[in-house]
Scaffold this motif. Structure first.
Motif, PDB file in Angstrom:
ATOM      1  N   VAL C  89       0.774  -1.096  -0.019  1.00  0.00           N
ATOM      2  CA  VAL C  89      -0.025   0.061   0.097  1.00  0.00           C
ATOM      3  C   VAL C  89       0.816   1.301   0.047  1.00  0.00           C
ATOM      4  N   GLY C  90       0.772   1.839  -1.046  1.00  0.00           N
ATOM      5  CA  GLY C  90       1.377   3.329  -0.976  1.00  0.00           C
ATOM      6  C   GLY C  90       0.796   4.401  -0.924  1.00  0.00           C
ATOM      7  N   VAL C  91       1.169   5.434  -0.391  1.00  0.00           N
ATOM      8  CA  VAL C  91       0.341   6.651  -0.104  1.00  0.00           C
ATOM      9  C   VAL C  91       0.764   8.039  -0.970  1.00  0.00           C
ATOM     10  N   VAL C  92      -0.081   8.744  -1.247  1.00  0.00           N
ATOM     11  CA  VAL C  92       0.300   9.989  -1.962  1.00  0.00           C
ATOM     12  C   VAL C  92      -0.451  11.178  -1.376  1.00  0.00           C
ATOM     13  N   PHE C  93       0.340  12.211  -1.027  1.00  0.00           N
ATOM     14  CA  PHE C  93      -0.173  13.111  -0.006  1.00  0.00           C
ATOM     15  C   PHE C  93      -0.563  14.410  -0.869  1.00  0.00           C
ATOM     16  N   GLN C  94      -1.182  15.296  -0.105  1.00  0.00           N
ATOM     17  CA  GLN C  94      -1.641  16.516  -0.784  1.00  0.00           C
ATOM     18  C   GLN C  94      -0.546  17.385  -1.579  1.00  0.00           C
ATOM     19  N   ASN C  95       0.121  17.762  -0.643  1.00  0.00           N
ATOM     20  CA  ASN C  95       1.280  18.786  -1.259  1.00  0.00           C
ATOM     21  C   ASN C  95       2.190  18.041  -2.097  1.00  0.00           C
ATOM     22  N   PRO C  96       2.298  18.284  -3.496  1.00  0.00           N
ATOM     23  CA  PRO C  96       3.388  17.422  -4.032  1.00  0.00           C
ATOM     24  C   PRO C  96       4.916  17.873  -3.887  1.00  0.00           C
ATOM     25  N   ASP C  97       4.845  19.150  -3.497  1.00  0.00           N
ATOM     26  CA  ASP C  97       6.270  19.825  -3.133  1.00  0.00           C
ATOM     27  C   ASP C  97       6.669  19.100  -1.990  1.00  0.00           C
ATOM     28  N   THR C 165       3.310  -1.442  -5.699  1.00  0.00           N
ATOM     29  CA  THR C 165       2.207  -1.664  -4.571  1.00  0.00           C
ATOM     30  C   THR C 165       0.895  -2.233  -5.236  1.00  0.00           C
ATOM     31  N   ASP C 166       0.099  -2.903  -4.611  1.00  0.00           N
ATOM     32  CA  ASP C 166      -1.053  -3.293  -5.197  1.00  0.00           C
ATOM     33  C   ASP C 166      -2.161  -2.199  -5.071  1.00  0.00           C
ATOM     34  N   CYS C 167      -1.888  -1.092  -4.248  1.00  0.00           N
ATOM     35  CA  CYS C 167      -2.794  -0.316  -3.883  1.00  0.00           C
ATOM     36  C   CYS C 167      -2.322   1.096  -3.674  1.00  0.00           C
ATOM     37  N   ILE C 168      -2.943   2.048  -3.989  1.00  0.00           N
ATOM     38  CA  ILE C 168      -2.503   3.438  -4.070  1.00  0.00           C
ATOM     39  C   ILE C 168      -3.523   4.265  -3.330  1.00  0.00           C
ATOM     40  N   VAL C 169      -2.999   4.817  -2.244  1.00  0.00           N
ATOM     41  CA  VAL C 169      -3.914   5.521  -1.203  1.00  0.00           C
ATOM     42  C   VAL C 169      -3.671   7.037  -1.608  1.00  0.00           C
ATOM     43  N   LEU C 170      -4.580   7.842  -1.985  1.00  0.00           N
ATOM     44  CA  LEU C 170      -4.300   9.314  -2.381  1.00  0.00           C
ATOM     45  C   LEU C 170      -4.984  10.269  -1.412  1.00  0.00           C
ATOM     46  N   ASP C 171      -4.193  11.042  -0.547  1.00  0.00           N
ATOM     47  CA  ASP C 171      -4.792  11.936   0.333  1.00  0.00           C
ATOM     48  C   ASP C 171      -5.112  13.168  -0.245  1.00  0.00           C
TER      49      ASP C 171
END
Lengths: 271, 287, 288
Positions: C89-97, C165-171
């Motif tokens: 499970v990978g996570v991508v957050f709000q602020n790309p910087d 990852t099998d799953c991407i969680v994006l906040d």
């Protein structure tokens, strides 16, 4: 103004110099710097200047860019060489007025010093111009990796360095934004005495610090999510391999060394 | 009478180098006193550069900015005064808070204006009221507030200067639907109560449609449209090409009209849309 | 344990640490969520509804106060499994910087696999594949800080993809983007889900994005208040509005008209659906 500084900037390219292994480049540049200090007369100095100029030409980075990058340090160059004029009083006296005495020896040293500093900067900035910051830190950390044995956390330091480089442009942009926002509320950043000016920086630096901590916190989370924990056995996508180019560079710098020593020996030292 | 007049404004980067780029290219526009105008454009369209000229943060490469008929860049003094007469609230303004209390942060602008204590106090309280901050929050640290509250403190900080023109750059960016609504409502309310001129800068057509009377669309540093909301939204395909989007409701109405339904296209909110459709159906729904 | 579930939240509660003596209220209250492999789930909620906490809980960045979370059958509280869980499970957050580590796009994408000790050749392959999947391959040698918001966010997604990852969680990945950037990111996510079978969990407060998901979960006050297909969820106007959210405009308009007695089909969510429904009911009813 901060944006005008080109020292430390990277100009991507495919030249011979660009394609040298970062470790080889670091060693060669280090040796070149040593050789610059070994030069004792104008002939040996000319040899190393030739080396520097040819290197820049090979790198295909325009001389205009290189000299523009030096703008910020012209002052230092001029100051150091002018000091030399007064420091050295050998040779024929050209001017002797009040406490000022200018001699041919002084002029020689001043010119010599100026050339020496310029070459020094030329060679070292060529390193950053032709190597991406990440590759450079990578190279440094690999060269220093033996220090791991005496418990110096070389990899962690290298990671810190990479992140610092990554965030410099972001933070410059941020300072710009905050400054504009405070100016829009009437903050006066460029008048008044020293104390007033220092005080005027508070509205800039507090948000900057607060925001940087927030960034650091978020970055730490993001890095953790990508399985970084500070003591992984990391591999690298970009392998470092010595090639024939590096061998050529080493040969050139060795020949240079021999040349300088010979020139110093046969034509005597002027400095 | 126009309060703000922009004449032949150009702003160029890297003048004299081969990389010369015009971020703003010969723009002419005027804003009437008490008007609510929206400036729309995608990131990089030049809208941020443009508004920074309105309060003399940037000096034009060419052209003039007239505030109440006078060039704001006439002298250092007029330029400095323009900062207070044209209040500019930047995107994500909560990231500029720095004082130890909410009160002091709102008072920063008025203090820089050199006002006396009583006047500063009056302005801080009034601005806080506009953004719905209670007095009990005055002594709190702005850094302890929630994201939405911080945003409101920062907006109050600009309103407290009581500018003749208030410019809001993406006031609702990053907020949830309720937060967006609250911010847009308070801007509307501020303008009704003070009668001041308001310029909203945004890339969200939905937000703009509900508040603005006129839309100025910026693309590549030039004005593409400068007209009523209805007129601008009728250019859907052009807006799309500029990386902009028209509101869903407008899209529905334009499409229905294409199918021959005789509906007004002067509709961009849900309430107005429902009303218009009901009107149409009651009339017997003639195509 | 059922293997079809990639992530399971079982009676999970969580609270953030307080700076002072008084503990903060629970951010997540006793929730149960099961995410199936290959699903595209949107999690909606206002700021502070607890939706972002879900992202950090899902890959063991934070651990539940009570209850258990299983990722592909692995308990996130088990420290030995931390790496394996984060590879799933990978996570991508709000602020790309604030999530890009390196000064060159491809080096940033390589960061995850490098941490995992993958062979250099394999990393190269993964990085190229991941960048192609999000349409950023041409930008592989660019400096991240010179990219647009949408491009940066796609680089961040590629960084997660390269860990396979099998799953991407994006906040809230699109909260700071303009319409064009939002569209780019949504396109990439739909592609990863539909064409590559990745599970996507999109935490957002944009209703038009949620409409494109297979399943929508609405959070309010730390609780799951709705969970179903977009059509099912958006039928509950009152619950949605109580949660500080709004229906998509097309859905709102359809509901408003239906209340006034206009004959429209159920479950209208997009402009196209509205137009179809309206044409059908008006020409089928009033006109004929």
């Amino acid at each position: 103004m901060i944006k005008d500084i080109t020292i430390g900037q990277y100009f991507p390219g495919e030249s011979f110099i660009h394609r040298l292994d970062a470790r080889a480049k670091l060693i060669v540049v280090f040796l070149a710097l040593v050789e610059i200090f070994l030069c004792k007369n104008f002939l040996s100095l000319a040899l190393i200047v030739l080396f520097a100029v040819v290197s820049v030409a090979i790198s295909k980075i325009s001389f205009k860019v290189v000299f523009k990058g030096m703008k910020m340090i012209y002052f230092i160059i001029v100051l150091t060489s002018v000091l030399q004029i007064f420091y050295n009083d050998s040779g024929t006296v050209l001017l002797d007025w009040w406490k000022i005495k200018i001699t041919t020896g002084g002029i020689f040293t001043a010119v010599f010093m100026a050339i020496r500093i310029i070459t020094l900067i030329l060679v070292s900035s060529l390193l950053t111009y032709t190597t991406s910051p990440t590759t450079l830190t990578d190279g440094i950390s690999r060269l220093l990796s033996p220090l791991n044995k005496i418990k110096v956390p070389v990899d962690t330091l290298a990671m810190m360095m990479t992140i610092a480089l990554r965030f410099i442009p972001t933070l410059i942009e941020e300072i710009d934004k905050i400054m504009n926002a405070q100016k829009a509320r009437g903050a006066d950043l460029d008048s008044g005495n020293l104390v007033q000016r220092a005080k005027a920086l508070v509205p800039i630096f507090i948000p900057l610090f607060v925001n940087s901590f927030r960034r650091a916190y978020e970055l730490a989370f993001a890095m953790e999510c990508r399985c970084y924990n500070g003591n992984n056995k990391r591999t690298r996508m970009k392998q470092m391999k010595f090639s024939w180019r590096d061998a050529v560079a080493f040969v050139v710098i060795a020949v240079m060394l021999a040349g300088i020593i010979l020139l110093n020996y046969f034509f005597g030292a002027v400095i | 009478m126009s309060i703000l007049e922009i004449k032949n404004l150009s702003y160029k980067y890297g003048i004299g180098t081969p990389f010369e780029i015009a971020a703003i290219d010969n723009i002419n526009l005027s804003v009437e006193k008490g008007e609510m105008v929206a400036i729309i454009g995608h990131t990089g369209s030049g809208k941020s550069t443009l508004i920074q000229h309105f309060n003399a943060l940037l000096k034009p490469s060419e052209g003039q900015i007239l505030l109440d008929g006078k060039d704001i860049n006439e002298s250092r003094e007029t330029a400095h005064k323009a900062r207070f007469r044209v209040g500019l609230c930047f995107q994500y303004p909560e990231y500029q808070l720095f004082e130890s209390t909410v009160y002091k942060d709102i008072a920063f602008g008025p203090t820089n204006m050199g006002l006396d204590k009583a006047e500063i106090d009056r302005r801080v309280r009034k601005a806080a009221e506009f953004v719905g901050l209670k007095e009990s929050m005055f002594e709190k640290s702005p850094f302890d507030l929630s994201g939405g509250e911080k945003r409101r403190v920062a907006i109050a900080g600009v309103m407290a200067m009581e500018p003749e023109v208030l410019i809001m750059d993406e006031p609702a960016a990053g907020l949830d639907p309720r937060g967006r609504k609250v911010i847009l409502e308070l801007i509307k309310n501020y303008r009704e109560k003070t009668g001041s001129t308001v310029i909203i800068v945004s890339h969200s057509m939905e937000d703009v449609a509900s508040v603005a009377e006129r839309i100025i669309v910026l693309n590549k540093g030039k004005i593409s449209f400068n007209d009523t909301v209805e007129e601008v939204f009728s250019h859907e395909s052009e807006l799309r090409e500029m990386g902009l989007n028209i509101p869903q409701i407008t899209k529905i109405f334009a499409e229905l009209k294409r199918y021959g339904f005789n509906l007004s296209t002067d509709v961009y909110t849900v309430d107005a849309a429902a009303e218009e459709i009901l009107r149409y159906l009651h009339k017997g729904g003639s195509r | 344990m059922n293997n079809d579930f990639l992530i399971r939240f079982c009676d999970v509660s969580f609270r953030y640490e307080s700076d002072n003596e008084t503990p903060l209220p629970l951010a997540i209250k006793n929730i149960n969520i099961d995410i199936k492999k290959g699903e595209f789930v949107a999690i909606l909620g206002h700021n502070g509804s607890g939706k972002s906490t879900i992202a950090k809980l899902s890959n063991a960045i934070i651990l539940p106060e009570t209850g258990k979370i299983f990722v592909d059958g692995m308990d996130t509280a088990d420290e030995n499994l931390e790496y394996e869980i984060r590879q799933k499970v990978g996570v991508v957050f709000q602020n790309p910087d604030n999530q890009i580590v390196a000064t060159i796009v491809e080096e940033d994408v390589a960061f995850g696999p490098e941490n995992l000790g993958i062979e250099p050749k394999e990393i190269r392959q993964r990085v190229d594949d991941a960048l192609k999947a999000v349409g950023m391959y041409e930008y592989r040698l660019h400096e991240p800080h010179k990219l647009s918001g949408g491009q940066k966010q796609r680089v961040a997604i590629a960084g997660v993809m390269a860990m396979q990852t099998d799953c991407i969680v994006l906040d809230e990945p699109t909260a700071m983007l303009d319409p064009k950037g939002r569209e780019e990111v949504m396109k990439s996510l739909l592609r990863l889900n539909r064409e590559m079978g990745k599970t996507v969990i999109l935490i957002t407060h944009y209703m038009d994005e949620a409409v494109k998901a297979d399943r929508v979960i609405v959070m309010n006050g730390g609780n799951v208040v709705l969970d179903g297909t977009p059509k099912e969820v958006f039928a509950h106007e009152d619950v949605i509005e109580n949660a500080g959210l709004e229906l998509p405009d097309s859905a709102k308009l359809a509901l408003m008209l239906k209340k006034k007695g206009v004959n429209l089909p159920d479950g209208i969510l997009t402009p196209d659906e509205f137009i179809e429904g309206f044409k059908f009911s008006v020409s089928g009813g009033a006109l004929n």
